[in-house]
Design a protein around this motif. Sequence first.
Motif, PDB file in Angstrom:
ATOM      1  N   ALA A   1       0.812  -1.221   0.000  1.00 43.28           N
ATOM      2  CA  ALA A   1       0.000   0.000   0.000  1.00 43.28           C
ATOM      3  C   ALA A   1       0.846   1.272   0.000  1.00 43.28           C
ATOM      4  N   TYR A   2       1.820   1.366   0.904  1.00 39.58           N
ATOM      5  CA  TYR A   2       2.650   2.571   0.985  1.00 39.58           C
ATOM      6  C   TYR A   2       3.458   2.794  -0.292  1.00 39.58           C
ATOM      7  N   PRO A   3       4.168   1.793  -0.823  1.00 37.22           N
ATOM      8  CA  PRO A   3       4.892   2.017  -2.082  1.00 37.22           C
ATOM      9  C   PRO A   3       3.982   2.422  -3.241  1.00 37.22           C
ATOM     10  N   LEU A   4       2.786   1.827  -3.328  1.00 36.47           N
ATOM     11  CA  LEU A   4       1.848   2.215  -4.382  1.00 36.47           C
ATOM     12  C   LEU A   4       1.383   3.658  -4.213  1.00 36.47           C
ATOM     13  N   LEU A   5       1.115   4.062  -2.993  1.00 40.24           N
ATOM     14  CA  LEU A   5       0.691   5.434  -2.711  1.00 40.24           C
ATOM     15  C   LEU A   5       1.789   6.428  -3.109  1.00 40.24           C
ATOM     16  N   ILE A   6       3.018   6.177  -2.678  1.00 44.16           N
ATOM     17  CA  ILE A   6       4.128   7.080  -2.975  1.00 44.16           C
ATOM     18  C   ILE A   6       4.411   7.107  -4.480  1.00 44.16           C
ATOM     19  N   THR A   7       4.358   5.954  -5.139  1.00 44.72           N
ATOM     20  CA  THR A   7       4.559   5.897  -6.591  1.00 44.72           C
ATOM     21  C   THR A   7       3.475   6.695  -7.306  1.00 44.72           C
TER      22      THR A   7
END
Length: 190
Positions: free
Chosen positions: A22-28
């Motif tokens: 979730a966090y990597p997808l949000l930041i990306t």
Amino acid sequence: MKSQILPAIKAFAILAIITGVAYPLLITGIAQLAFNGNANGSIIYQNGKAVGSKLIGQEFTDAKYFWSRPSAVSYSSSLSGASNLGPTSAKLDSTVNARRQSFASANEVKANTPIPADMLCSSASGLDPHISLESAMLQLNRVAKARGFDAEKREKVVHLIYQKSHTIDFATNEMRYVNVLELNLEINKL
């Protein structure tokens, strides 16, 4: 003990989903929306074709192009790194002297003219895409001569060098630098 394993596995799974997905997808997603060019490698396109990145140096050896800073990794972005040779290294001394002679000869630099360190030593990454303004100016005559530029076009190149240069201010010591790929692409248009 069994009563502790199941909650631990659940906590691990939840944290793995949050921090690993979730966090990597949000930041990306934020990076793609807010900084699309930077997030995708700062690629430079010419006629719809990718010709390089403004963040990664490339080797230019033809006399009609401005040359990049030397690279300890042959400009391979997968091998980023320095030579790790120290100031007392005989190999570094020999390499710098060879580069000095080669640069001075190719650019018809007078014997007493100092050659900027960025043309003699590779950067820490080996992929620095910039050279100093002084290095670009020392290469001007070679590039203009190789391209057969008259005095008017030569002045346009000088203008391009200054137009494409940027300033870094280290509090008191100001330095101007030029992105070699961007400069060479602009000169191709002349």
